[in-house]
Scaffold this motif. Structure first.
Motif, PDB file in Angstrom:
ATOM      1  N   PRO A 188       0.815  -1.231   0.000  1.00 50.01           N
ATOM      2  CA  PRO A 188       0.000   0.000   0.000  1.00 50.01           C
ATOM      3  C   PRO A 188       0.841   1.271   0.000  1.00 50.01           C
ATOM      4  O   PRO A 188       0.396   2.315  -0.486  1.00 50.01           O
ATOM      5  CB  PRO A 188      -0.825  -0.127   1.279  1.00 50.01           C
ATOM      6  CG  PRO A 188      -0.031  -1.052   2.152  1.00 50.01           C
ATOM      7  CD  PRO A 188       0.613  -2.023   1.221  1.00 50.01           C
ATOM      8  N   GLU A 189       2.067   1.183   0.530  1.00 49.02           N
ATOM      9  CA  GLU A 189       2.918   2.372   0.574  1.00 49.02           C
ATOM     10  C   GLU A 189       3.380   2.812  -0.807  1.00 49.02           C
ATOM     11  O   GLU A 189       3.820   3.955  -0.979  1.00 49.02           O
ATOM     12  CB  GLU A 189       4.139   2.109   1.465  1.00 49.02           C
ATOM     13  CG  GLU A 189       5.209   1.194   0.863  1.00 49.02           C
ATOM     14  CD  GLU A 189       4.915  -0.291   0.961  1.00 49.02           C
ATOM     15  OE1 GLU A 189       5.792  -1.094   0.595  1.00 49.02           O
ATOM     16  OE2 GLU A 189       3.798  -0.656   1.406  1.00 49.02           O
ATOM     17  N   LEU A 190       3.258   1.941  -1.797  1.00 47.70           N
ATOM     18  CA  LEU A 190       3.714   2.263  -3.152  1.00 47.70           C
ATOM     19  C   LEU A 190       2.709   3.078  -3.943  1.00 47.70           C
ATOM     20  O   LEU A 190       3.085   3.781  -4.873  1.00 47.70           O
ATOM     21  CB  LEU A 190       3.995   0.980  -3.942  1.00 47.70           C
ATOM     22  CG  LEU A 190       5.230   0.162  -3.608  1.00 47.70           C
ATOM     23  CD1 LEU A 190       5.344  -0.997  -4.593  1.00 47.70           C
ATOM     24  CD2 LEU A 190       6.479   1.022  -3.660  1.00 47.70           C
ATOM     25  N   PHE A 191       1.425   2.978  -3.601  1.00 48.89           N
ATOM     26  CA  PHE A 191       0.376   3.460  -4.501  1.00 48.89           C
ATOM     27  C   PHE A 191      -0.419   4.619  -3.915  1.00 48.89           C
ATOM     28  O   PHE A 191      -0.771   4.636  -2.741  1.00 48.89           O
ATOM     29  CB  PHE A 191      -0.579   2.313  -4.840  1.00 48.89           C
ATOM     30  CG  PHE A 191       0.095   1.143  -5.491  1.00 48.89           C
ATOM     31  CD1 PHE A 191       0.486   1.220  -6.820  1.00 48.89           C
ATOM     32  CD2 PHE A 191       0.356  -0.020  -4.783  1.00 48.89           C
ATOM     33  CE1 PHE A 191       1.123   0.145  -7.433  1.00 48.89           C
ATOM     34  CE2 PHE A 191       0.987  -1.097  -5.382  1.00 48.89           C
ATOM     35  CZ  PHE A 191       1.374  -1.010  -6.713  1.00 48.89           C
ATOM     36  N   ALA A 192      -0.722   5.565  -4.811  1.00 48.82           N
ATOM     37  CA  ALA A 192      -1.629   6.654  -4.457  1.00 48.82           C
ATOM     38  C   ALA A 192      -3.069   6.293  -4.785  1.00 48.82           C
ATOM     39  O   ALA A 192      -4.001   6.902  -4.245  1.00 48.82           O
ATOM     40  CB  ALA A 192      -1.238   7.928  -5.203  1.00 48.82           C
TER      41      ALA A 192
END
Length: 357
Positions: A188-192
């Motif tokens: 989840p930290e990768l995606f906006a």
């Protein structure tokens, strides 16, 4: 055979066999390192392997850890520039990367709005119908299998193309929609933001039998049952997928009313899962129509839309497009790319806020 999930025929990293020749091939395959399996398979059976990333896509090799044995296809507009967004687009079963770029409109909008495209490609050696293995525990968990392969591709293109790491987005159709949910849950930290089209909630299944029996997936054209978990139970599956403590990505969820491959009920369960993850309730805060198709908005206490749904009236299984030259039109009709009078890629780019050059 339907394009979506074909999970009964999905055997990740399955090897050819049959008779003495099959036994010989099996022995030879077992003697090879895992990274060489697909190359060996394709050298013997090239007609069963996906075609290379064809123009305007470019294949990138040596992108890092690739335990899922996937291919990496990219499209970089000539005038991309630095600190631009990235869209990861995941094809459905029986498709491959070159079937999901221009046909869906992503090439048009990447060129117009100046963002990069990454199109991972499944290989026949991994899944007989070229489905991403969203339903296999070895592929749908963080730092494992296909999920890690796609993570490696993202790291490669972000570094090489000077992408803004705060504007990375992922979308996909069907099995690609299921893998979109996997990526959003495990990294989840990768995606906006994300967009799931005819997809499946994260961790609905951990093997092919579960996928066919409880995830609304049908190989016969008859609507299959979909398990009904509470929003909190769905949300826990996502929360347990990583140690992420920050804001989760915003989600756009698309589904056709006449889909007999993925039960339209899956859209409701996806809403339950992602509204819970994002800390909002399951009652829409706004509703309208887009080109006659039902559009619902789910907002936080500040009025920010965190989840949207589009229920495409009359559409079966596929990515909705609207061919034409207008700004809000896109696509070319192809297998599981359907003219539904609405260009999903256009509205997804608007939802993500990347519809500006």
């Amino acid at each position: 055979m339907d394009a979506t999930l074909a999970v009964s025929q999905a055997s990740p990293r399955r090897k050819p066999g049959g008779g003495r020749l099959g036994m010989l091939l099996l022995v030879l395959l077992l003697a090879l390192p895992m990274t060489a399996h697909a190359q060996f398979f394709c050298s013997w059976f090239p007609f069963l392997c996906p075609k290379a990333c064809s123009a305007p896509l470019t294949e990138v090799t040596n992108f890092g850890s690739n335990p899922g044995n996937l291919k990496m296809c990219t499209y970089l507009p000539p005038n991309l520039g630095a600190s631009r967004p990235l869209v990861v687009a995941l094809h459905g079963c029986t498709q491959q990367a070159p079937d999901y770029d221009d046909e869906t409109g992503w090439i048009k909008f990447a060129s117009k709005y100046r963002f990069a495209l990454l199109l991972p490609q499944q290989q026949q050696a991994n899944n007989s119908k070229k489905c991403f293995n969203w339903f296999e525990a070895g592929d749908n968990e963080r730092d494992k299998g296909e999920a890690l392969s796609i993570r490696s591709m993202i790291g490669k293109i972000v570094a090489d193309a000077a992408i803004d790491p705060g504007r990375v987005y992922v979308t996909g159709l069907s099995a690609g929609g299921g893998m979109t949910a996997v990526m959003l849950a495990t990294y989840p930290e990768l995606f906006a933001g994300g967009a799931i089209i005819a997809g499946i909630p994260y961790k609905c299944a951990n093997n092919g039998s579960e996928a066919l029996g409880q995830c609304g997936v049908s190989l016969t054209g008859q609507l299959a049952p979909m398990k009904d978990l509470t929003p909190a139970a769905w949300g826990d599956l996502v929360r347990n997928a990583s140690n992420h403590n920050g804001q989760s990505p915003r989600i756009s969820i698309w589904q056709g009313t006449n889909d007999t491959t993925v039960n339209p009920v899956d859209q409701r369960e996806l809403v339950d899962q992602w509204t819970n993850v994002l800390g909002i309730d399951q009652t829409p805060d706004g509703q309208d129509t887009i080109n006659g198709h039902e559009h619902k908005l789910y907002k936080d206490s500040s009025g920010n839309v965190l989840v949207e749904t589009v229920l495409v009236n009359g559409m079966g299984h596929g990515t909705p497009i609207e061919p034409g030259n207008a700004d809000n039109q896109c696509g070319k009709v192809a297998s599981f790319i359907q003219d539904a009078g609405i260009c999903s890629s256009f509205h997804i780019t608007k939802f993500w806020g990347i519809d500006s050059p």
